[in-house]
Every structure is written in structure tokens, then in C-alpha cells.
Design a protein around this motif. Structure first.
Motif, PDB file in Angstrom:
ATOM      1  N   THR A  91      14.440   6.903  -0.600  1.00  0.00           N
ATOM      2  CA  THR A  91      15.292   6.208   0.360  1.00  0.00           C
ATOM      3  C   THR A  91      15.318   4.732  -0.004  1.00  0.00           C
ATOM      4  O   THR A  91      14.262   4.111  -0.158  1.00  0.00           O
ATOM      5  N   ILE A  92      16.518   4.166  -0.125  1.00  0.00           N
ATOM      6  CA  ILE A  92      16.646   2.768  -0.550  1.00  0.00           C
ATOM      7  C   ILE A  92      16.905   1.888   0.676  1.00  0.00           C
ATOM      8  O   ILE A  92      17.852   2.126   1.433  1.00  0.00           O
ATOM      9  N   PHE A  93      16.063   0.874   0.835  1.00  0.00           N
ATOM     10  CA  PHE A  93      16.141  -0.055   1.967  1.00  0.00           C
ATOM     11  C   PHE A  93      16.583  -1.427   1.478  1.00  0.00           C
ATOM     12  O   PHE A  93      16.127  -1.890   0.424  1.00  0.00           O
ATOM     13  N   ASP A  94      17.429  -2.093   2.258  1.00  0.00           N
ATOM     14  CA  ASP A  94      17.841  -3.462   1.960  1.00  0.00           C
ATOM     15  C   ASP A  94      16.863  -4.403   2.657  1.00  0.00           C
ATOM     16  O   ASP A  94      16.859  -4.523   3.879  1.00  0.00           O
ATOM     17  N   VAL A  95      16.024  -5.062   1.871  1.00  0.00           N
ATOM     18  CA  VAL A  95      14.998  -5.965   2.419  1.00  0.00           C
ATOM     19  C   VAL A  95      15.375  -7.435   2.207  1.00  0.00           C
ATOM     20  O   VAL A  95      14.517  -8.316   2.282  1.00  0.00           O
ATOM     21  N   SER A  96      16.648  -7.689   1.987  1.00  0.00           N
ATOM     22  CA  SER A  96      17.124  -9.039   1.659  1.00  0.00           C
ATOM     23  C   SER A  96      16.743 -10.083   2.700  1.00  0.00           C
ATOM     24  O   SER A  96      16.498 -11.240   2.356  1.00  0.00           O
ATOM     25  N   HIS A  97      16.692  -9.712   3.961  1.00  0.00           N
ATOM     26  CA  HIS A  97      16.362 -10.715   4.986  1.00  0.00           C
ATOM     27  C   HIS A  97      14.888 -11.125   4.938  1.00  0.00           C
ATOM     28  O   HIS A  97      14.484 -12.048   5.639  1.00  0.00           O
ATOM     29  N   LYS A  98      14.102 -10.491   4.085  1.00  0.00           N
ATOM     30  CA  LYS A  98      12.706 -10.895   3.857  1.00  0.00           C
ATOM     31  C   LYS A  98      12.536 -11.338   2.395  1.00  0.00           C
ATOM     32  O   LYS A  98      11.561 -11.018   1.728  1.00  0.00           O
ATOM     33  N   ARG A  99      13.513 -12.117   1.932  1.00  0.00           N
ATOM     34  CA  ARG A  99      13.533 -12.585   0.537  1.00  0.00           C
ATOM     35  C   ARG A  99      12.248 -13.321   0.165  1.00  0.00           C
ATOM     36  O   ARG A  99      11.748 -13.197  -0.946  1.00  0.00           O
ATOM     37  N   GLU A 100      11.659 -14.060   1.120  1.00  0.00           N
ATOM     38  CA  GLU A 100      10.424 -14.797   0.821  1.00  0.00           C
ATOM     39  C   GLU A 100       9.262 -13.851   0.522  1.00  0.00           C
ATOM     40  O   GLU A 100       8.316 -14.221  -0.160  1.00  0.00           O
ATOM     41  N   THR A 101       9.360 -12.622   0.973  1.00  0.00           N
ATOM     42  CA  THR A 101       8.298 -11.641   0.755  1.00  0.00           C
ATOM     43  C   THR A 101       8.582 -10.758  -0.462  1.00  0.00           C
ATOM     44  O   THR A 101       7.690 -10.508  -1.269  1.00  0.00           O
ATOM     45  N   TYR A 102       9.838 -10.302  -0.599  1.00  0.00           N
ATOM     46  CA  TYR A 102      10.188  -9.350  -1.661  1.00  0.00           C
ATOM     47  C   TYR A 102      10.903  -9.983  -2.845  1.00  0.00           C
ATOM     48  O   TYR A 102      11.029  -9.366  -3.894  1.00  0.00           O
ATOM     49  N   GLY A 103      11.369 -11.226  -2.695  1.00  0.00           N
ATOM     50  CA  GLY A 103      12.080 -11.897  -3.780  1.00  0.00           C
ATOM     51  C   GLY A 103      11.143 -12.386  -4.864  1.00  0.00           C
ATOM     52  O   GLY A 103       9.915 -12.225  -4.793  1.00  0.00           O
ATOM     53  N   LYS A 104      11.743 -13.015  -5.869  1.00  0.00           N
ATOM     54  CA  LYS A 104      10.974 -13.533  -7.000  1.00  0.00           C
ATOM     55  C   LYS A 104       9.855 -14.447  -6.509  1.00  0.00           C
ATOM     56  O   LYS A 104      10.077 -15.363  -5.725  1.00  0.00           O
ATOM     57  N   GLY A 105       8.620 -14.168  -6.920  1.00  0.00           N
ATOM     58  CA  GLY A 105       7.459 -14.951  -6.507  1.00  0.00           C
ATOM     59  C   GLY A 105       6.862 -14.526  -5.178  1.00  0.00           C
ATOM     60  O   GLY A 105       5.817 -15.026  -4.773  1.00  0.00           O
ATOM     61  N   GLY A 106       7.513 -13.592  -4.476  1.00  0.00           N
ATOM     62  CA  GLY A 106       7.014 -13.123  -3.185  1.00  0.00           C
ATOM     63  C   GLY A 106       5.821 -12.196  -3.354  1.00  0.00           C
ATOM     64  O   GLY A 106       5.633 -11.563  -4.399  1.00  0.00           O
ATOM     65  N   SER A 107       5.028 -12.096  -2.313  1.00  0.00           N
ATOM     66  CA  SER A 107       3.798 -11.302  -2.383  1.00  0.00           C
ATOM     67  C   SER A 107       4.039  -9.818  -2.624  1.00  0.00           C
ATOM     68  O   SER A 107       3.174  -9.130  -3.159  1.00  0.00           O
ATOM     69  N   TYR A 108       5.226  -9.312  -2.248  1.00  0.00           N
ATOM     70  CA  TYR A 108       5.531  -7.892  -2.452  1.00  0.00           C
ATOM     71  C   TYR A 108       6.705  -7.691  -3.400  1.00  0.00           C
ATOM     72  O   TYR A 108       7.380  -6.664  -3.350  1.00  0.00           O
ATOM     73  N   ASN A 109       6.944  -8.646  -4.286  1.00  0.00           N
ATOM     74  CA  ASN A 109       8.024  -8.516  -5.258  1.00  0.00           C
ATOM     75  C   ASN A 109       7.826  -7.309  -6.167  1.00  0.00           C
ATOM     76  O   ASN A 109       8.788  -6.762  -6.693  1.00  0.00           O
ATOM     77  N   LEU A 110       6.597  -6.871  -6.331  1.00  0.00           N
ATOM     78  CA  LEU A 110       6.296  -5.692  -7.141  1.00  0.00           C
ATOM     79  C   LEU A 110       7.128  -4.483  -6.717  1.00  0.00           C
ATOM     80  O   LEU A 110       7.513  -3.660  -7.534  1.00  0.00           O
ATOM     81  N   PHE A 111       7.449  -4.367  -5.418  1.00  0.00           N
ATOM     82  CA  PHE A 111       8.172  -3.215  -4.900  1.00  0.00           C
ATOM     83  C   PHE A 111       9.684  -3.357  -5.017  1.00  0.00           C
ATOM     84  O   PHE A 111      10.405  -2.373  -4.840  1.00  0.00           O
TER      85      PHE A 111
END
Length: 172
Positions: A91-111
Motif C-alpha cells: 500500500t502506497i502512502f503519500d507522506v509529503s506533509h511530513k517532508r521534514e521526517t521522510y524527505g532528504k535528511g529526515g530521520s525516516y528517509n530510509l522508508f
């Protein structure tokens, strides 16, 4: 020394002792009635303390757009103009509104930009665990993975499905 002087000295010595006592043992407020006690207990039960973000009520209806694992890589947060997608169990989720977490350099960018279900189930941030094949996870880690899927389902818009998952998990 007369008794008035003795009392005055005793009071002057007692004040610092009381202040120290209250600093070490802060006063605990107690409700003045049983009704206040039950009301306080109800409030604490209704609003548990959490650091997790609350479930959203403004999610769009889930989409079923097909993505390959290769296409998903384009949405890894490295390009600021593109959305960020995280896949869990296909299932693909849009996490764009948490860019600071999932974006480049974010703590969960691995995912970001991949289906890293195995790593989520293992509670791992290691690149080698970021795999869509979660078939080897033990029961306890499967529960963790399912909990993450449920968590994301309540907080992020579903924008599609991964269509080329490994055969071991393709139909799970």
C-alpha cells in the motif's frame, strides 16, 4: 532569654526548613470531593498522553493506482517538487506533509520511495533491512508491521498499490 525571643528565633529557623521541605516534596493537589476525583479520572482516560500524531479526519478516498518498485523510487524525497511516498505491505502512502521526517535528511528517509515493510516490522533503520519481502518476519514483528500499516492508514492518503512485490508476499 525571654520566651518571646525564643519563639521568634524558633520561627525564623522554621521558615527555611519549611521552604526546603516544600522544594523537596512539592505539594500534591488533591480533589476536594469524590465527584472531582471521578471527573479527573474520566479526563485522563479520555485523553491519553501520546507523542504520536493524531488520526486525520480529512483523508481522501484511497486510490488504487499501480506502481512498480522502480517507479516508487522517484518519490524518495530527494526532489522538492515531487511528493514523497512510503509503501507498506504494497500500500502506497503519500507522506509529503511530513517532508521534514521522510524527505532528504529526515530521520525516516530510509522508508521514502520504497516498500521497506521488513524494516518497519523489525523496527530497523538499517538499509539492508529496507525490503518489501516481509515473509520471514516472526509473529511479533508481523504484529509491529500490521500496527504500522494501520497507523499510516489513519494518517496518510493512500495513493496506490505496488504491483511487483516479491512472490512470497504478493498475495498476503
Amino acid at each position: 532569654m525571654d520566651s518571646a525571643t525564643t519563639i521568634l528565633i524558633a520561627l525564623l529557623l522554621a521558615i527555611p526548613a519549611v521552604l526546603i521541605y516544600h522544594a523537596v516534596y512539592p505539594a500534591q493537589t488533591t480533589p476536594s470531593s469524590a465527584a472531582e476525583t471521578s471527573e479527573t479520572e474520566k479526563k485522563s482516560e479520555e485523553q491519553p498522553k501520546t507523542i504520536m500524531q493524531a488520526a486525520r479526519t480529512d483523508l481522501a478516498p484511497p486510490k488504487d493506482d499501480p506502481f512498480t518498485l522502480e517507479q516508487l523510487k522517484e518519490f524518495d524525497g530527494s526532489e522538492p517538487s515531487k511528493p514523497i511516498y512510503v509503501a507498506i505491505k504494497g500500500t502506497i502512502f503519500d507522506v509529503s506533509h511530513k517532508r521534514e521526517t521522510y524527505g532528504k535528511g529526515g530521520s525516516y528517509n530510509l522508508f521514502a520511495g520504497k516498500d521497506a515493510s521488513k524494516a518497519l516490522g523489525m523496527s530497523s533503520l538499517k538499509e539492508e533491512d529496507a525490503s518489501p519481502d516481509y515473509s520471514g518476519l516472526p509473529e511479533a514483528e508481523m504484529k509491529v508491521l500490521n500496527d504500522w500499516h494501520a497507523f499510516f492508514s489513519k494518517r496518510y492518503n493512500v495513493i496506490g498499490k505496488v504491483i511487483d512485490l516479491p512472490p512470497a508476499v504478493a498475495n498476503l
